[in-house]
Design an enzyme around this catalytic site. Structure first.
Site, PDB file in Angstrom:
ATOM      1  N   LYS A  73       0.628  -1.451   0.327  1.00 53.74           N
ATOM      2  CA  LYS A  73       0.584  -0.612  -0.166  1.00 53.74           C
ATOM      3  C   LYS A  73       0.965   0.718  -0.049  1.00 53.74           C
ATOM      4  CE  LYS A  73      -1.440   2.912   2.492  1.00 53.74           C
ATOM      5  NZ  LYS A  73      -1.874   3.872   2.160  1.00 53.74           N
ATOM      6  N   CYS A  96      12.973  10.978   7.186  1.00 53.51           N
ATOM      7  CA  CYS A  96      12.993  10.099   9.129  1.00 53.51           C
ATOM      8  C   CYS A  96      14.174  10.519   9.972  1.00 53.51           C
ATOM      9  CB  CYS A  96      13.058   9.126   8.841  1.00 53.51           C
ATOM     10  SG  CYS A  96      13.379   7.826   7.316  1.00 53.51           S
ATOM     11  N   GLU A 109       8.940  16.384  15.940  1.00 53.95           N
ATOM     12  CA  GLU A 109       9.490  16.030  14.311  1.00 53.95           C
ATOM     13  C   GLU A 109       8.560  16.747  13.437  1.00 53.95           C
ATOM     14  OE1 GLU A 109      10.296  12.477  10.813  1.00 53.95           O
ATOM     15  OE2 GLU A 109       8.937  12.590  12.517  1.00 53.95           O
ATOM     16  N   GLU A 126       9.959   1.269  10.845  1.00 52.32           N
ATOM     17  CA  GLU A 126      11.092   2.594  11.228  1.00 52.32           C
ATOM     18  C   GLU A 126       9.983   3.736  10.530  1.00 52.32           C
ATOM     19  OE1 GLU A 126      12.035   5.286   9.352  1.00 52.32           O
ATOM     20  OE2 GLU A 126      12.389   4.319   7.777  1.00 52.32           O
TER      21      GLU A 126
END
Length: 504
Positions: free
Chosen positions: A200, A309, A407, A275
């Site tokens: 996906k 990331c 973040e 992750e």
């Protein structure tokens, strides 16, 4: 937002590849189920936009639970009964190499599609994303014939050995920041180990995953081995995470969604690898090669508009060189060309979506409210349309501010002072994340010592962002668990059978 009737010519302004334009003309894009391209069972579609001008690139099938159920049914049959289950490792190697060759062959088209859909500069798509995807398939092609079991010392009346077997049906959910590259990180090791895959892609950036599906079909993989279900997280994504007949889920994305994936997986206790987010410390000592450190730090936070990331978003600079370093970093940031990512010379494109644009603008406002100073940037871009943010360097930041704790996932560097080695190790580790870190110093003993002390899955010394298919990547703490890439990904996609045979 432009309507769905906006011309393709307007949406693809600056595109050169006729192949990319031809691909986009076929709309809506469909789901890949059991080797065939089919509409979603609901008939619903959604728009995927060019973030640099907010024009519609294509309509895409909106898959949901019913489509995931259909994909899982065919995946299970392909795994248990199909040609893939009885195929030799040498044959799997052949297919993976063929996929790599096709990615190379269509590199220009794929790079333009990636830039149109994601907004990253074409320079990055052409030189990082597309070659990296091909190399990942090529690397794991070599692994297909090197997945070994062991013979074990045992009672003399027994012969004991182990087999590494495939896990089975693997659901894989990838993010929007490196769409094709993340697809390769998931699909290649899974196939090398003999698994089947339901992928996906992110709803913001489905195009290169769909095109990869076409190339996989062209490579001749058996039906049902790789299936692609486009759609949204609450529909297709959650259905994959909770499906009772999926054996493993691999997810790359935010920590918040990763937690939901983990919770949804408990129904059948499926394997999960995650992750997730990061708030990586990038540490500058006075004895660093300053031009290299400035360039590497700019790369670490401004590549892909900071939507990385492992971005070096917390830049720790020792007090004696703080002003010098932040002046140089700000000067470099202000010189980056912000604009249409298809235009040669552009080094920063738009953020991926209005949602992300609004999110980053909120952090710019929060940083100023907490007393940080935008030494450069700190504002949206001046373009008439698109989701642009100026490359930003905040000074006067402390490690407890919101822009240092959360973040941002945008082109925002928070520069923080530190006193000495002990202080920066403490501050660097004072975060809920642990994905990556970097140290810039000419003192190799200091560098190696700090690398051992930082709680991060990857530590770079006098460089930033180096990733190779042969080396593992993953996080500590709330940056996730499990390691992708290298031989370690084989552990994610195999399970161990221990066999005892009585002798005599």
């Amino acid at each position: 937002m432009a309507s769905a009737s906006a011309s393709l010519e307007s949406a693809t302004r600056g595109a050169k590849s006729s192949a990319a334009l031809e691909f986009l003309k076929s709309s809506p894009k469909k789901l890949l189920i059991n080797g065939k391209w089919v509409p979603s069972k609901s008939g619903k579609t959604f728009e995927t936009l060019n973030p640099s001008n907010e024009q519609v690139l294509a309509l895409v099938a909106e898959g949901d639970k019913a489509d995931v159920d259909e994909a899982v049914k065919h995946a299970r049959k392909a795994y248990e009964e199909g040609k893939w289950a009885s195929m030799s490792p040498h044959q799997r190697t052949h297919f993976l190499l063929k996929i790599a060759e096709l990615i190379d062959k269509h590199a220009e088209e794929l790079a333009e599609l990636e830039t149109l859909d994601n907004g990253k500069p074409l320079f990055e798509s052409k030189n990082i994303d597309i070659p990296g995807a091909a190399e990942t398939f090529r690397y794991y092609a070599g692994f297909a014939t090197k997945i070994y079991g062991e013979t074990n010392p045992s009672d003399p009346s027994m012969f004991n050995y182990t087999l590494r077997e495939p896990v089975g049906v693997c659901g894989q959910i990838i993010p929007w920041n490196f769409p094709l590259l993340m697809a390769s990180w998931k699909i290649a090791p899974a196939l090398a180990c003999g698994n089947v895959v339901i992928l996906k892609p992110a709803e913001q950036t489905p195009l290169t995953a769909i095109r990869l599906g076409e190339l996989i079909c062209e490579a001749g993989l058996p039906e049902g081995v790789v299936q692609i279900v486009t759609g949204f997280g609450p529909g297709a994504g959650s259905s994959i995470a909770e499906h009772p007949d999926i054996d493993k889920v691999a997810f790359t994305g935010s920590t918040e969604v990763g937690k939901l994936i983990l919770q949804a997986s408990t129904g059948n206790l499926k394997r999960v690898s995650l992750e997730l987010g990061g708030k990586s410390p990038n540490i500058i000592f006075p004895d660093a090669d300053m031009p290299s450190a400035v360039f590497g730090s700019a790369l670490g936070i401004f590549m892909n508009q900071g939507q990385v990331c492992c971005a070096g978003s917390r830049v720790f600079v020792q007090e004696s060189v703080y002003d010098q370093f932040t002046d140089s970093l700000s000067q470099m940031a202000s010189g980056l060309t912000l604009g249409n990512p298809l235009v040669p010379g552009t080094r920063m494109g738009p953020l991926v979506s209005k949602e992300q644009h609004d999110r980053v603008k909120g952090y710019l406002k929060a940083g100023k409210a907490e007393g940080a100073t935008a030494k450069t940037g700190g504002e949206p871009g001046k373009q008439e349309s698109g989701y642009f943010i100026q490359p930003t360097v905040f000074t006067g930041v402390n490690n407890q501010m919101k822009i240092a704790r959360e973040e941002i996932f945008g082109p925002v560097a928070s520069a923080i002072k530190f006193k000495d080695e002990a202080d920066v190790v403490f501050q660097g580790n004072d975060t809920s994340y642990g994905l990556a870190a970097a140290v810039w110093t000419k003192d190799i003993n200091r560098a190696l010592g700090i690398a051992r002390k930082l709680k991060a899955g990857t530590v770079w010394i006098n460089t930033y962002g180096m990733i190779d298919p042969m080396s593992p990547f993953g996080g500590y703490k709330q940056s996730g668990f499990g390691r992708e890439l290298g031989k370690y990904a084989i552990d994610l996609y195999t399970q161990i059978t221990s066999v005892y045979a009585k002798i005599g």
